[in-house]
Design a protein around this motif. Structure first.
Motif, PDB file in Angstrom:
ATOM      1  N   TYR A 233       0.810  -1.224   0.000  1.00  0.00           N
ATOM      2  CA  TYR A 233       0.000   0.000   0.000  1.00  0.00           C
ATOM      3  C   TYR A 233       0.850   1.284   0.000  1.00  0.00           C
ATOM      4  N   THR A 246      -5.588   1.443  -3.656  1.00  0.00           N
ATOM      5  CA  THR A 246      -6.085   1.917  -2.357  1.00  0.00           C
ATOM      6  C   THR A 246      -7.366   1.162  -2.037  1.00  0.00           C
ATOM      7  N   SER A 247      -7.871   1.360  -0.833  1.00  0.00           N
ATOM      8  CA  SER A 247      -8.986   0.515  -0.381  1.00  0.00           C
ATOM      9  C   SER A 247     -10.342   0.891  -0.989  1.00  0.00           C
ATOM     10  N   MET A 248     -10.496   2.131  -1.419  1.00  0.00           N
ATOM     11  CA  MET A 248     -11.783   2.664  -1.913  1.00  0.00           C
ATOM     12  C   MET A 248     -12.884   2.524  -0.862  1.00  0.00           C
ATOM     13  N   ASN A 352      -6.648   9.801  -4.628  1.00  0.00           N
ATOM     14  CA  ASN A 352      -6.121  10.876  -3.768  1.00  0.00           C
ATOM     15  C   ASN A 352      -5.014  11.692  -4.426  1.00  0.00           C
ATOM     16  N   ASP A 383     -18.012  10.282  -1.670  1.00  0.00           N
ATOM     17  CA  ASP A 383     -17.505  10.314  -0.297  1.00  0.00           C
ATOM     18  C   ASP A 383     -17.480  11.738   0.264  1.00  0.00           C
TER      19      ASP A 383
HETATM   20  C1  LIG Z   1      -8.828  18.208  -2.510  1.00  0.00           C
HETATM   21  C2  LIG Z   1      -9.172  16.928  -1.765  1.00  0.00           C
HETATM   22  C3  LIG Z   1     -10.480  16.697  -1.360  1.00  0.00           C
HETATM   23  C4  LIG Z   1     -10.803  15.531  -0.660  1.00  0.00           C
HETATM   24  N1  LIG Z   1     -12.109  15.323  -0.281  1.00  0.00           N
HETATM   25  C5  LIG Z   1     -12.434  14.198   0.410  1.00  0.00           C
HETATM   26  C6  LIG Z   1     -13.777  13.949   0.823  1.00  0.00           C
HETATM   27  O1  LIG Z   1     -14.682  14.760   0.594  1.00  0.00           O
HETATM   28  N2  LIG Z   1     -14.038  12.782   1.480  1.00  0.00           N
HETATM   29  C7  LIG Z   1     -13.066  11.879   1.784  1.00  0.00           C
HETATM   30  O2  LIG Z   1     -13.352  10.839   2.379  1.00  0.00           O
HETATM   31  N3  LIG Z   1     -11.783  12.096   1.430  1.00  0.00           N
HETATM   32  C8  LIG Z   1     -11.437  13.218   0.765  1.00  0.00           C
HETATM   33  N4  LIG Z   1     -10.126  13.432   0.406  1.00  0.00           N
HETATM   34  C9  LIG Z   1      -9.080  12.535   0.944  1.00  0.00           C
HETATM   35  C10 LIG Z   1      -8.697  11.345   0.069  1.00  0.00           C
HETATM   36  O3  LIG Z   1      -8.467  11.745  -1.239  1.00  0.00           O
HETATM   37  C11 LIG Z   1      -9.737  10.230   0.093  1.00  0.00           C
HETATM   38  O4  LIG Z   1     -10.099   9.917   1.413  1.00  0.00           O
HETATM   39  C12 LIG Z   1      -9.160   8.961  -0.556  1.00  0.00           C
HETATM   40  O5  LIG Z   1      -8.786   9.224  -1.876  1.00  0.00           O
HETATM   41  C13 LIG Z   1     -10.189   7.876  -0.498  1.00  0.00           C
HETATM   42  O6  LIG Z   1      -9.755   6.740  -1.186  1.00  0.00           O
HETATM   43  P1  LIG Z   1      -9.554   5.358  -0.433  1.00  0.00           P
HETATM   44  O7  LIG Z   1     -10.736   5.071   0.412  1.00  0.00           O
HETATM   45  O8  LIG Z   1      -9.165   4.375  -1.445  1.00  0.00           O
HETATM   46  O9  LIG Z   1      -8.342   5.728   0.521  1.00  0.00           O
HETATM   47  P2  LIG Z   1      -7.232   4.821   1.184  1.00  0.00           P
HETATM   48  O10 LIG Z   1      -5.935   5.286   0.663  1.00  0.00           O
HETATM   49  O11 LIG Z   1      -7.533   3.391   1.075  1.00  0.00           O
HETATM   50  O12 LIG Z   1      -7.301   5.283   2.715  1.00  0.00           O
HETATM   51  C14 LIG Z   1      -8.170   4.665   3.670  1.00  0.00           C
HETATM   52  C15 LIG Z   1      -9.059   5.711   4.302  1.00  0.00           C
HETATM   53  O13 LIG Z   1      -8.271   6.703   4.962  1.00  0.00           O
HETATM   54  C16 LIG Z   1      -8.903   7.981   4.819  1.00  0.00           C
HETATM   55  N5  LIG Z   1      -8.024   8.876   4.063  1.00  0.00           N
HETATM   56  C17 LIG Z   1      -7.192   8.562   3.040  1.00  0.00           C
HETATM   57  N6  LIG Z   1      -6.539   9.667   2.605  1.00  0.00           N
HETATM   58  C18 LIG Z   1      -6.978  10.685   3.378  1.00  0.00           C
HETATM   59  C19 LIG Z   1      -6.681  12.076   3.432  1.00  0.00           C
HETATM   60  N7  LIG Z   1      -5.779  12.640   2.622  1.00  0.00           N
HETATM   61  N8  LIG Z   1      -7.325  12.833   4.339  1.00  0.00           N
HETATM   62  C20 LIG Z   1      -8.228  12.291   5.193  1.00  0.00           C
HETATM   63  N9  LIG Z   1      -8.544  10.984   5.192  1.00  0.00           N
HETATM   64  C21 LIG Z   1      -7.931  10.188   4.303  1.00  0.00           C
HETATM   65  C22 LIG Z   1     -10.192   7.769   4.033  1.00  0.00           C
HETATM   66  O14 LIG Z   1     -11.257   7.622   4.933  1.00  0.00           O
HETATM   67  C23 LIG Z   1      -9.901   6.477   3.299  1.00  0.00           C
HETATM   68  O15 LIG Z   1     -11.054   5.771   2.936  1.00  0.00           O
HETATM   69  C24 LIG Z   1      -9.780  14.597  -0.330  1.00  0.00           C
HETATM   70  C25 LIG Z   1      -8.466  14.849  -0.734  1.00  0.00           C
HETATM   71  C26 LIG Z   1      -8.162  15.992  -1.451  1.00  0.00           C
HETATM   72  C27 LIG Z   1      -6.739  16.241  -1.865  1.00  0.00           C
END
Ligand SMILES: Cc1cc2nc3c(=O)[nH]c(=O)nc-3n(C[C@H](O)[C@H](O)[C@H](O)COP(=O)(O)OP(=O)(O)OC[C@H]3O[C@@H](n4cnc5c(N)ncnc54)[C@H](O)[C@@H]3O)c2cc1C
Length: 494
Positions: A233, A246-248, A352, A383
Motif C-alpha cells: 500500500y 487503495t482501499s476505496m 487521492n 464520499d
Molecule cells: C482536494 C481533496 C479533497 C478531498 N475530499 C475528500 C472527501 O470529501 N471525502 C473523503 O473521504 N476524502 C477526501 N479526500 C481525501 C482522500 O483523497 C480520500 O479519502 C481517498 O482518496 C479515499 O480513497 P480510499 O478510500 O481508497 O483511501 P485509502 O488510501 O484506502 O485510505 C483509507 C481511508 O483513509 C482515509 N483517508 C485517506 N486519505 C486521506 C486524506 N488525505 N485525508 C483524510 N482521510 C484520508 C479515508 O477515509 C480512506 O477511505 C480529499 C483529498 C483531497 C486532496
C-alpha cells in the motif's frame, strides 16, 4: 460470538435510534447501548434539508444515500425490524415520534459536522427524553486527544503520535441478531418518493459499475483490499492507474457503513499475519488523517468556509467561468487534470494523488478559490465529507493549520510522469490521447507535429489545447502569494 441483544433491555420499553452518518448495524455503539437498556427499538432516518445547512447533500451523495438506506432497510428487515424514513424538520419529526411511540430515550451517533451538532442539541431540548450520543465515526475520542497544556492539536504529526499513544481503539461489536420492534411501527415514507436518484439525464451509470453501497459492500471492499493489497500500500497508494492501489473505502466510511474501528482492527490483524508493517504504518496513518479532519472541524467549525490562516483571505481569486467549466468537465488540455475530473464525474470518486493535482491546478495555476473547488467536489463525490473535503482543500490552498505551503506548486506534467508513467490512468479516462507515446502523453502540446499526426490527433479539435501556460500560471500564483499573503503577514507582524 453473536451479541446477546434484546435480553438485557427492559421488555416493552421503547428507544429511538436516530441514524445519520452511521448507516450500519455492526459496531454501532449507539444501537448497542439502546439494546442494552431498552426492549424495543425504532430506527429512524430523517432527510432534513433545512436552510440551516448550507452544505446540503450533493447529487452524488444523494445517489449513495438512496442505495445505502435501501441496504440498511433490508438488513433491518432480516432482524425483524424496519427503518422509519421521514423527511422534513428533524426537531419536530423526532419530537412527534417520541410522543407517538412512547419512547423513553433517543440514541444517536456523535457527529463532527457543526450543523448536525447544533441540530442534535436542538433535538435534545425539544424531545423531552434523554438523548444519548455514542462515538461511531472516529477511532479516538476528540476530547481525549489534548496537548500537554490541555489544548488542541493543529498539526497532523503530533496529533497522530498522541492517538497512537492512546489505548487501542475498542474492539468492534458484531451486528445484533435481532432488533425487536414495537408492535406498531410508526409510518414511514417510501424511499422512492424522496427522489434521491438522478432524473434525466441519468449520470449515475458509472457509479453502478464501481460501487455497492451498504454494509455488505463495505465489508467486501475491505476484505479484498486486505487480502491482496495491504503489503504494497505504501507505494501503490500513489499510483492512480492501479485500480486496487487503495482501499476505496472512503464513501463507506463517510456514510458509516463500516466503522474506522472495524477497518483499523481488520487491517492490523491482516498486517500482523502478513508481516506487512510498512503497509500497516501507511494505511493506519491515513485512517488517522480521517480522524484528524473530523477533529479539525470539531474545533474549527468555520473550516469549510474560511481559511484557517486569516492572511489567505486576501488572495485575489479570479472569477473564471469558462476556466471553471473546463476544469469541471475535464477539458483543460492538461491530461492528468482532465483524467481526474472525468474519473470524478463518471464514478463519483477520484484517486487521492489526482485530487491533489487537480485541486492544486485550480487553486494555484488557475487562481480560482479553494472554496469553489471544494463546493464542486462536495457536489460530485460519493464520499463528500464536510471535514475531510474542507481540510484537504485548505491543505492544498496552503491556508489550513497544517498544510502544504502555498508556494509549493504541483507541476501536473511532472506529477503525471511520476505517478502515471505508463499512462494507464490518463489513457483510460482520456481515450482521445490513447495513441500518443508515453513521452508526450502528459504534455501533448509539446509533441512534434509528426508525433501528433501519427497518433491521429489535432489539438484544439480532438483534445483541447491547454487553457493556460503552466509557467505563467505558476508565476501568477506566486506573485499573488508574495503580494497578498506574505506581504499581509509582514504587515501584521510589524
Ligand atoms: C482536494 C481533496 C479533497 C478531498 N475530499 C475528500 C472527501 O470529501 N471525502 C473523503 O473521504 N476524502 C477526501 N479526500 C481525501 C482522500 O483523497 C480520500 O479519502 C481517498 O482518496 C479515499 O480513497 P480510499 O478510500 O481508497 O483511501 P485509502 O488510501 O484506502 O485510505 C483509507 C481511508 O483513509 C482515509 N483517508 C485517506 N486519505 C486521506 C486524506 N488525505 N485525508 C483524510 N482521510 C484520508 C479515508 O477515509 C480512506 O477511505 C480529499 C483529498 C483531497 C486532496
Amino acid at each position: 460470538m453473536a451479541r446477546k441483544t434484546s435480553r438485557s433491555g427492559l421488555p416493552g420499553s421503547v428507544a429511538i435510534l436516530w441514524l445519520r452518518h452511521d448507516l450500519r448495524l455492526s459496531d454501532h455503539r449507539a444501537l448497542a447501548a439502546a439494546l442494552d437498556e431498552f426492549g424495543l427499538i425504532v430506527p429512524v432516518f430523517v432527510l432534513d434539508e433545512s436552510d440551516e445547512n448550507r452544505w446540503a447533500l450533493g447529487g452524488a451523495s444523494r445517489w449513495w444515500l438512496h442505495h445505502s438506506l435501501a441496504a440498511l432497510g433490508a438488513a433491518l428487515r432480516k432482524r425483524q425490524s424496519e427503518l422509519v424514513l421521514r423527511r422534513g424538520d428533524s426537531v419536530s419529526i423526532l419530537r412527534d415520534l417520541v410522543r407517538e411511540t412512547g419512547a423513553a430515550a433517543l440514541f444517536c451517533g456523535e457527529t463532527h459536522e457543526p450543523w448536525l451538532r447544533s441540530l442534535t442539541d436542538a433535538v435534545e431540548k425539544a424531545v423531552g427524553v434523554p438523548v444519548h450520543r455514542r462515538r461511531v465515526s472516529t477511532l479516538f475520542d476528540a476530547e481525549a486527544i489534548r496537548t500537554k497544556s490541555g489544548g488542541q492539536y493543529s498539526v497532523y504529526g503530533p496529533f497522530a503520535r498522541a492517538c497512537r499513544a492512546q489505548p487501542e481503539p475498542e474492539d468492534p461489536l458484531p451486528a445484533p441478531q435481532s432488533i425487536p420492534s414495537p408492535k406498531r411501527m410508526p409510518r414511514s415514507d417510501a424511499l422512492d418518493d424522496w427522489g434521491l436518484l438522478p432524473k434525466k439525464p441519468d449520470w449515475s451509470g458509472g457509479f453502478d459499475t464501481m460501487w455497492t453501497p451498504g454494509e455488505a459492500g463495505a465489508d467486501k471492499k475491505l476484505k479484498s483490499f486486505l487480502k491482496d493489497r495491504l503489503d504494497g500500500y505504501g507505494a501503490s497508494r500513489n499510483v492512480p492507474g492501479d485500480p486496487q492501489g487503495t482501499s476505496m473505502l472512503s464513501p463507506h466510511l463517510h456514510w458509516g457503513e463500516i466503522s474506522p474501528n472495524q477497518v483499523w482492527h481488520a487491517a492490523k490483524q491482516a498486517a500482523d499475519r502478513k508481516k506487512a508493517k510498512s503497509g500497516w504504518d501507511s494505511f493506519s496513518g491515513e485512517l488517522l488523517w480521517h480522524d484528524f479532519s473530523a477533529y479539525l472541524l470539531r474545533y474549527n467549525p468555520e473550516m469549510p468556509e474560511k481559511p484557517l490562516r486569516a492572511a489567505y483571505a486576501k488572495l485575489p481569486w479570479r472569477r473564471d467561468k469558462a476556466g471553471m467549466r473546463a476544469w469541471q468537465q475535464g477539458r483543460t488540455g492538461i491530461p492528468i487534470v482532465d483524467a481526474g475530473m472525468r474519473q470524478l464525474w463518471r464514478h463519483g470518486w477520484m484517486h487521492n494523488r489526482v485530487r491533489m493535482i487537480t485541486a492544486s491546478f485550480l487553486v494555484k495555476h488557475m487562481l480560482v478559490s479553494w472554496q469553489d473547488g471544494e463546493a464542486w467536489f462536495f457536489d460530485t463525490l460519493v464520499d463528500a465529507d464536510l471535514a475531510t473535503n474542507a481540510a484537504s482543500w485548505q491543505w492544498i490552498g496552503g491556508c489550513g493549520t497544517d498544510s502544504q505551503p502555498f508556494f509549493r506548486v504541483f507541476n501536473p506534467v511532472t506529477q503525471g510522469k511520476t505517478h502515471d508513467p505508463d499512462g494507464r490512468y490518463v489513457r483510460h479516462y482520456v481515450p482521445e490521447l490513447k495513441a500518443l507515446p508515453d513521452r508526450w502523453l502528459h504534455c501533448p502540446w509539446q509533441a512534434p507535429q509528426s508525433v501528433l499526426g501519427k497518433a491521429g490527433l489535432v489539438l484544439g479539435r480532438d483534445y483541447p489545447k491547454p487553457i493556460l501556460d503552466l509557467d505563467r500560471g505558476r508565476d501568477r500564483a506566486l506573485d499573488a502569494y508574495r503580494k497578498h499573503v506574505r506581504g499581509a503577514k509582514k504587515g501584521a507582524d510589524a
